[in-house]
Design a protein around this motif. Structure first.
Motif: not given
Length: 416
Positions: A168-176, A216-227, A121-129
């Motif tokens: 991710g439930a908390a991250a998206a509103p904070a990103w907004a 390392a590349r897969r980790r960066v891809e995780a960050a991109c997908h999270t964003d 998965d992406i980090p913390e189901a989309g809640g962290a980078l």
């Protein structure tokens, strides 16, 4: 419809009977909602033991951060002390997986069929980078120090809105709440970092190894997908979502499994534990998404890739209550858990069929591969519970089998 006939009507011994639907698979997916619930028997442990000892599965993958899983796997293979789980993986300790992880560590120590652990998965189901990018900082410090400012920029921006968040439930509103310029800078910097890794791969590999570069590349891809998921989730909740936009996390999950297979020994067989909504093969819309198609699930992507080597086993229960997530903007994870009373199962659902067949109080494994259809060719099983709600879907198209248990209780180690 005719009565459902379970492959294993009541478990009473140390093993489950060996169902053909799983035995012939190159890998298998089994739902287990480890976030909030414990079932009436230790289902995950028994299923894993069966798959490892009787079916030859060698890797246990999970709806768990790709990056975060590497140090956890080392602990599961015997490194450190038994009491070190919280130090090794805060996510596993706090999100309801502690018992399963301790069981797996013991299994690996005592069984002749140990299991490696892999995260998809992406980090913390989309809640962290940070869980994905902090190891990249260490890698770049060795192979390309000049690229470190890119990661520093990403972490500086992300810390301003992700600090103290846990999902991710908390991250998206904070990103907004970020300025549009900062949102765009975050995306652009991650894209530049990802493209640079692709472009200079030979240089990085010459300074490290192919394996370390690939991780390392897969980790960066995780960050991109999270964003991307920050944007997609915020747009959906604001009524501006694109069709199937939440599929970005699903494709990362699916491609991570492909990644692990590509980097494993020949003959590796993987069992994956993830939510029913990730493993099934049919696209769906969530209630809060309105009429818009919200997700092409991981299972659909994997089915297209692996065909008949894919087997999906749903996990359901027939209890009249379930731990449910309730949105709470004050909570670090964006929601709180509370028991929810369930109305009688919807006619046509798996749970209603089990009840009508007199099997609601039993542990059952039902093979769906030859389920009957009505005169119009539609399967009578057309729905399944989604926590406290109902998800309409042609169940035999979504899953190969359904494992059902009669009870479910909240996991009290989850403290939100």
């Amino acid at each position: 419809m005719p009565p459902i006939r379970p492959n294993s009507p009541q478990h009473s011994g140390p093993h489950l009977d060996q169902p053909q639907a799983i035995r012939n698979a190159a890998w298998s997916l089994v739902d287990t909602d480890l976030l909030s619930a414990h079932y009436g028997i230790p289902v995950p442990g028994r299923v894993l033991r069966f798959l490892a000892e009787r079916c030859g599965f060698t890797v246990f993958a999970m709806e768990f951060g790709f990056s975060e899983a590497f140090p956890l796997d080392q602990w599961l293979q015997g490194e450190g002390d038994d009491g070190d789980l919280a130090k090794v993986s805060r996510a596993a300790a706090e999100w309801g997986a502690a018992d399963l992880m301790h069981w797996l560590r013991h299994h690996n120590r005592t069984s002749g069929h140990p299991l490696r652990f892999a995260g998809l998965d992406i980090p913390e189901a989309g809640g962290a980078l940070r869980p994905a990018l902090e190891p990249v900082v260490e890698y770049l410090r060795e192979v390309d120090p000049d690229a470190l400012p890119l990661v520093d920029t990403v972490l500086e921006i992300s810390d301003r809105f992700l600090s103290g968040r846990g999902s991710g439930a908390a991250a998206a509103p904070a990103w907004a709440g970020l300025e549009t310029a900062e949102q765009n800078k975050l995306t652009a910097t991650l894209a530049r970092l990802s493209l640079r890794l692709r472009a200079v791969e030979p240089l990085y590999v010459s300074r490290s190894s192919q394996s370390r570069f690939d991780i390392a590349r897969r980790r960066v891809e995780a960050a991109c997908h999270t964003d991307y998921m920050f944007r997609a989730s915020d747009a959906l909740m604001s009524g501006r979502g694109l069709a199937a936009d939440l599929s970005m996390r699903e494709i990362y999950l699916a491609e991570s499994l492909r990644w692990h297979l590509d980097h494993a020994e020949p003959g590796t067989r993987i069992v994956l534990a993830a939510h029913n909504n990730h493993i099934h093969r049919t696209a769906f819309s969530l209630e809060f998404g309105g009429s818009c198609l919200t997700t092409l699930p991981m299972g659909q992507h994997l089915q297209r890739t692996f065909g008949q080597d894919y087997r999906a086993v749903a996990l359901v229960h027939t209890a009249d209550h379930v731990p449910e997530m309730h949105p709470d903007p004050e909570a670090a994870v964006g929601f709180t858990l509370a028991e929810a009373h369930l109305e009688p199962a919807v006619p046509g659902s798996v749970e209603a069929a089990l009840t009508d067949a007199g099997l609601a109080d039993r542990i059952t494994l039902t093979d769906l591969r030859h389920a009957p259809c009505d005169e119009q060719g539609a399967p009578p099983l057309n729905g399944i519970r989604f926590q406290s709600s109902h998800l309409s879907t042609p169940v035999p198209e979504a899953f190969d089998a359904v494992l059902a248990v009669p009870t479910v209780t909240r996991d009290r180690t989850v403290r939100f």
